[in-house]
Each structure stands twice: as C-alpha cells, then as structure tokens.
Design an enzyme around this catalytic site. Structure first.
Site, PDB file in Angstrom:
ATOM      1  N   ASP A  64       5.781   9.286 -10.662  1.00 54.43           N
ATOM      2  CA  ASP A  64       5.926  10.476 -11.517  1.00 54.43           C
ATOM      3  C   ASP A  64       6.386   9.995 -12.896  1.00 54.43           C
ATOM      4  OD1 ASP A  64       6.333  13.167 -12.432  1.00 54.43           O
ATOM      5  OD2 ASP A  64       6.733  13.787 -10.380  1.00 54.43           O
ATOM      6  N   ARG A 211       1.773   0.860  15.365  1.00 51.63           N
ATOM      7  CA  ARG A 211       1.194   1.066  16.693  1.00 51.63           C
ATOM      8  C   ARG A 211       1.209  -0.126  17.649  1.00 51.63           C
ATOM      9  NH1 ARG A 211      -3.705   3.778  13.735  1.00 51.63           N
ATOM     10  NH2 ARG A 211      -2.887   2.254  12.257  1.00 51.63           N
TER      11      ARG A 211
HETATM   12  O1  C5P Z   1       0.373   1.409  13.090  1.00 55.22           O
HETATM   13  P1  C5P Z   1       0.272   0.395  11.986  1.00 55.22           P
HETATM   14  O2  C5P Z   1       0.824  -0.965  12.362  1.00 55.22           O
HETATM   15  O3  C5P Z   1      -1.120   0.316  11.395  1.00 55.22           O
HETATM   16  O4  C5P Z   1       1.253   0.974  10.860  1.00 55.22           O
HETATM   17  C1  C5P Z   1       1.355   0.404   9.595  1.00 55.22           C
HETATM   18  C2  C5P Z   1       2.340   1.184   8.781  1.00 55.22           C
HETATM   19  O5  C5P Z   1       2.314   0.663   7.452  1.00 55.22           O
HETATM   20  C3  C5P Z   1       2.007   2.671   8.646  1.00 55.22           C
HETATM   21  O6  C5P Z   1       3.247   3.366   8.562  1.00 55.22           O
HETATM   22  C4  C5P Z   1       1.236   2.765   7.354  1.00 55.22           C
HETATM   23  O7  C5P Z   1       1.409   4.010   6.706  1.00 55.22           O
HETATM   24  C5  C5P Z   1       1.906   1.669   6.521  1.00 55.22           C
HETATM   25  N1  C5P Z   1       1.067   1.126   5.458  1.00 55.22           N
HETATM   26  C6  C5P Z   1      -0.161   0.517   5.664  1.00 55.22           C
HETATM   27  N2  C5P Z   1      -0.890   0.019   4.614  1.00 55.22           N
HETATM   28  C7  C5P Z   1      -0.416   0.113   3.371  1.00 55.22           C
HETATM   29  C8  C5P Z   1       0.827   0.734   3.140  1.00 55.22           C
HETATM   30  C9  C5P Z   1       1.554   1.229   4.213  1.00 55.22           C
HETATM   31  O8  C5P Z   1      -0.593   0.402   6.785  1.00 55.22           O
HETATM   32  N3  C5P Z   1      -1.114  -0.404   2.373  1.00 55.22           N
END
Ligand code: C5P
Length: 232
Positions: A64, A211
């Site tokens: 912002d 996950r």
């Molecule tokens: O479940 P997973 O291991 O894919 O989760 C990755 C986490 O990192 C999620 O909370 C996602 O929103 C976050 N994230 C991402 N890629 C980015 C920034 C954040 O996967 N570039």
C-alpha cells in the site's frame, strides 16, 4: 535465527490449528499464519500461538502507500510475530516506511522479508500483464537488491532462486522458501518444487512446508523428516 522448518498452518480456524499443533509434543514447530487464518481469527491468533511457545511468520504480504504500510507494520510489530512480510513491488519508499513502522521503542523489531515474484506468476504473465520485461530471475534479483538496500532482512522466493539471491545480496540476506516436496511425494499445485535436502544445499534459510506435513498420514513423522533433511 537458525535454519528452520516453518509449517504453513493453512487452516480456517483456531480450533483446527490448535488441534493440529497440540500433537507436536517433542519440538514446538515454527509456524506460518497466512491470510485465511488471520482474517478468520484476527490478531488474537498471533498472540495465542506465541503464548503457546511457537515462533511465528505472519504472511500477510502488505502492499500500500508508505504511510499506511508504516502504520500497519507498527500494529503487527506489537503482536509479537517473529517474521512479517510485504511485496517488494511496493517500492523502496514503502519498504523503508515498513522498517520504521516495525521498529519498537527499544530498537528491536521482527524480521522483515519481501515477496519478489509470486511463484504462481509465469514469465509471460509478468511480461504481458504486469508489464515487467525480462526474465523472472532478473526481476527476483533486482527486487531482492532493492529490498536489501531498503533495510530488509531477506526475501520469500522459490528454493530454486535462493542461490541467485545469495549471490546478489550476500550470504546473510535471508531466503524463505515455499515449494517444498519430498522426493517421493505429490507436487500438488506447486510447479517449481524441490526437496528439503536440496533446498538446504541451494542455501535456503527457512523452508515453508504446508500440505506435505498438514495432509500427511503422520504429520509429526513428516515434520521430523523435514527437520532431519534440512536443519543442521
Ligand atoms: O501446501 P504447500 O507446501 O504448497 O504450502 C506452501 C505455503 O507457502 C502456502 O501457505 C502458500 O500460500 C505459501 N506460498 C507459496 N508460494 C509463494 C508464496 C507463499 O506456496 N510464492
């Protein structure tokens, strides 16, 4: 702060989050609170998880005008999060204002890191929609340098970009990397992924894992596997 595994607590309620985290009795995980949990539970979720002994990465990605970000960061600083973030696309004036807002009267502040380019943004989208020319890697490098010059502590990036960020900004500039999968696991909707061991080798300081831990049959074993592969 030492290299660590951060569990992305992508849950929609405090009850679900506590039920999940209460199972980790041996080692209190570093946790990431994202927009879903923060918007559903409010600032109290940060205070509560902190009181339960967790280190916290508050992933709200502020973007912002400088004055608004400065004031918002002042509020976030008082909640006790250990790492907070913003979009480097907001520019250097916004990032410097964020550092000012975060800094407490005693001079301490949470670590502040910048999102460079979201891993969901392809080169085509970045060039044609966002109107940023060149490669994603060039933008990540330039945004990381700008974040460093503005007084930030590091960036969120793909683990595959951690090496180029370290080369551009130095070994002490933090890289916090989502996109982590086990060698024998599903990739899900993440496209540029790597294993905890490979992320360590490339130079990542913190891996953010959702996950592969939260949806595992045995989340504690999955978490410990990450810790064993990634931490010293
Ligand atoms: O479940 P997973 O291991 O894919 O989760 C990755 C986490 O990192 C999620 O909370 C996602 O929103 C976050 N994230 C991402 N890629 C980015 C920034 C954040 O996967 N570039």
């Amino acid at each position: 702060m030492k290299k660590d595994v951060i569990i992305a607590c992508d849950f929609s309620s405090a009850a679900q989050t506590f039920a999940f985290l209460d199972r980790f009795t041996e080692r209190k995980p570093f946790v990431k609170i994202g927009m879903e949990l923060f918007y559903s539970e409010g600032p109290q979720i940060v205070r509560e998880l902190k009181a339960r002994g967790h280190d916290i990465f508050l992933d709200l990605k502020l973007h912002d005008i400088p004055n608004t970000v400065k004031k918002a960061m002042h509020v976030l600083s008082s909640l006790g999060a250990d790492i907070v973030n913003l979009h480097a696309a907001g520019g250097s004036e916004m990032m410097r204002a964020a550092v000012e807002g975060l800094t407490r009267e005693d001079g301490t502040r949470p670590l502040l890191i910048a999102v460079t380019q979201l891993t969901s943004v392809s080169r085509e989208r970045m060039n044609e929609e966002l109107r940023i020319p060149g490669s994603v890697e060039d933008t990540v490098r330039a945004y990381a340098r700008n974040a460093k010059a503005s007084g930030l502590d590091g960036v969120v990036c793909s683990p595959l970009e951690a090496g180029l960020v370290k080369d551009a900004c130095g070994a002490d500039f933090l890289t916090v990397t989502p996109g982590i999968r086990f060698a024998d696991g599903d990739t899900g909707d993440q496209s540029r992924v790597t294993t905890p061991a490979k992320a360590k080798e490339i130079g990542s300081d913190f891996i953010v894992v959702g996950r592969p831990i939260t949806a595992a049959d045995d989340p504690i074993a999955a978490y410990m596997r990450c810790v064993n592969e990634f931490c010293d």
